[in-house]
Motif scaffolding. Structure first.
Motif, PDB file in Angstrom:
ATOM      1  N   PRO A  19       0.804  -1.232   0.000  1.00 30.23           N
ATOM      2  CA  PRO A  19       0.000   0.000   0.000  1.00 30.23           C
ATOM      3  C   PRO A  19       0.835   1.280   0.000  1.00 30.23           C
ATOM      4  O   PRO A  19       0.341   2.335  -0.404  1.00 30.23           O
ATOM      5  N   ASP A  25      -3.550  -0.844  -3.846  1.00 28.53           N
ATOM      6  CA  ASP A  25      -3.434  -1.606  -2.607  1.00 28.53           C
ATOM      7  C   ASP A  25      -3.862  -0.758  -1.419  1.00 28.53           C
ATOM      8  O   ASP A  25      -4.527  -1.238  -0.495  1.00 28.53           O
ATOM      9  N   ASP A  29      -6.798  -1.554   1.231  1.00 27.40           N
ATOM     10  CA  ASP A  29      -6.393  -1.658   2.632  1.00 27.40           C
ATOM     11  C   ASP A  29      -7.293  -0.825   3.535  1.00 27.40           C
ATOM     12  O   ASP A  29      -7.675  -1.254   4.624  1.00 27.40           O
ATOM     13  N   MET A  48      -3.393  -9.677   0.676  1.00 29.68           N
ATOM     14  CA  MET A  48      -4.169  -8.582   1.257  1.00 29.68           C
ATOM     15  C   MET A  48      -4.650  -8.925   2.664  1.00 29.68           C
ATOM     16  O   MET A  48      -4.557  -8.100   3.586  1.00 29.68           O
ATOM     17  N   ARG A  51      -1.824  -9.011   5.252  1.00 34.09           N
ATOM     18  CA  ARG A  51      -1.436  -7.690   5.725  1.00 34.09           C
ATOM     19  C   ARG A  51      -2.464  -7.134   6.700  1.00 34.09           C
ATOM     20  O   ARG A  51      -2.106  -6.474   7.688  1.00 34.09           O
ATOM     21  N   ALA A  52      -3.747  -7.415   6.445  1.00 35.55           N
ATOM     22  CA  ALA A  52      -4.785  -6.926   7.358  1.00 35.55           C
ATOM     23  C   ALA A  52      -4.562  -7.470   8.766  1.00 35.55           C
ATOM     24  O   ALA A  52      -4.673  -6.729   9.749  1.00 35.55           O
TER      25      ALA A  52
END
Length: 242
Positions: A19, A25, A29, A48, A51-52
């Motif tokens: 991001p 991204d 996000d 994705m 990363r969250a």
């Protein structure tokens, strides 16, 4: 040979979720961080959702994808639900506040039946008021014209293999583009994959979404929520289940 597992690892290397570098991204996000529950359709290697979690998302996260090699990489995190399959094979019912399809995955739905069935499944999976967000390449930008050997990528994999990856368009039939991706090592082809992508315009996307019972909230022409213009390369769609 170049295995499915190596191909999945190469995808992550060529398409890192970042991001701070990629506005698309960052766009997703922000949506994921604000949603209590998220379903990523066509989640691939799960970057994705990984990363969250790393950024502290404490709600429900789920990803679905038909590719086993990609899911094997996704499953390196066990605090996310991972399901092998397609949207139309899923059985979620009013369980998610947000559904996404990133990486132009929506374009892999080539036939009317695939689009219709997938949208129906996404709508069913969303809670009332839940949103479905995805992007497609704007057909007017004719992105496929750059998919040729002159734009090949040269890279070294994490395991030390020196590869050349190039694309070749085989056909453009209506709104469907069929192409090959060839991976070579030391001048020798080690893998060739063939795929077809559908390039739907704004009216066609709206018609499919409406027929599925989803209301179009917005179409954006860029990742900064700008309007669609003749120069837009993306169609970023936000739809809502009433």
């Amino acid at each position: 040979m170049f295995t499915d597992a190596e191909a999945a690892a190469l995808y992550d290397q060529l398409n890192p979720w970042d991001p701070d570098r990629w506005p698309g991204d960052a766009f997703y996000d922000g949506l994921v961080a604000a949603a209590p529950s998220v379903l990523d359709v066509g989640c691939g290697t799960g970057q994705m959702l990984h990363r969250a979690r790393e950024r502290g998302h404490t709600g429900r996260l789920a990803g679905i994808d038909p590719d086993r090699a990609s899911l094997a990489r996704a499953r390196r995190r066990t605090d996310v639900e991972w399901v092998e399959g397609t949207a139309e094979q899923s059985a979620w019912d009013a369980e998610f506040d947000l559904a996404t399809m990133t990486g132009h995955a929506f374009q892999c739905l080539v036939t009317d039946q695939e689009v219709t069935a997938s949208l129906a499944a996404v709508r069913t999976a969303l809670r009332p008021g839940g949103r479905f967000v995805f992007e497609t390449r704007h057909p007017r930008a004719r992105a496929w014209e750059a998919w040729n050997p002159a734009n090949a990528s040269e890279l070294t994999t994490a395991t030390g293999r020196s590869l050349r990856v190039e694309h070749h368009v085989e056909s453009v039939t209506g709104d469907v583009v069929t192409f090959t991706e060839t991976t070579a090592e030391a001048g020798r082809v080690v893998r060739t994959d063939r795929a077809s992508l559908r390039f739907l315009d704004v009216p066609a996307l709206g018609a499919f979404l409406t027929a599925a019972g989803l209301q179009v909230e917005a179409h954006y022409g860029d990742w900064h929520r700008g309007p669609i213009t003749p120069d837009s390369r993306e169609i970023v769609t936000v739809a809502r289940r009433p």
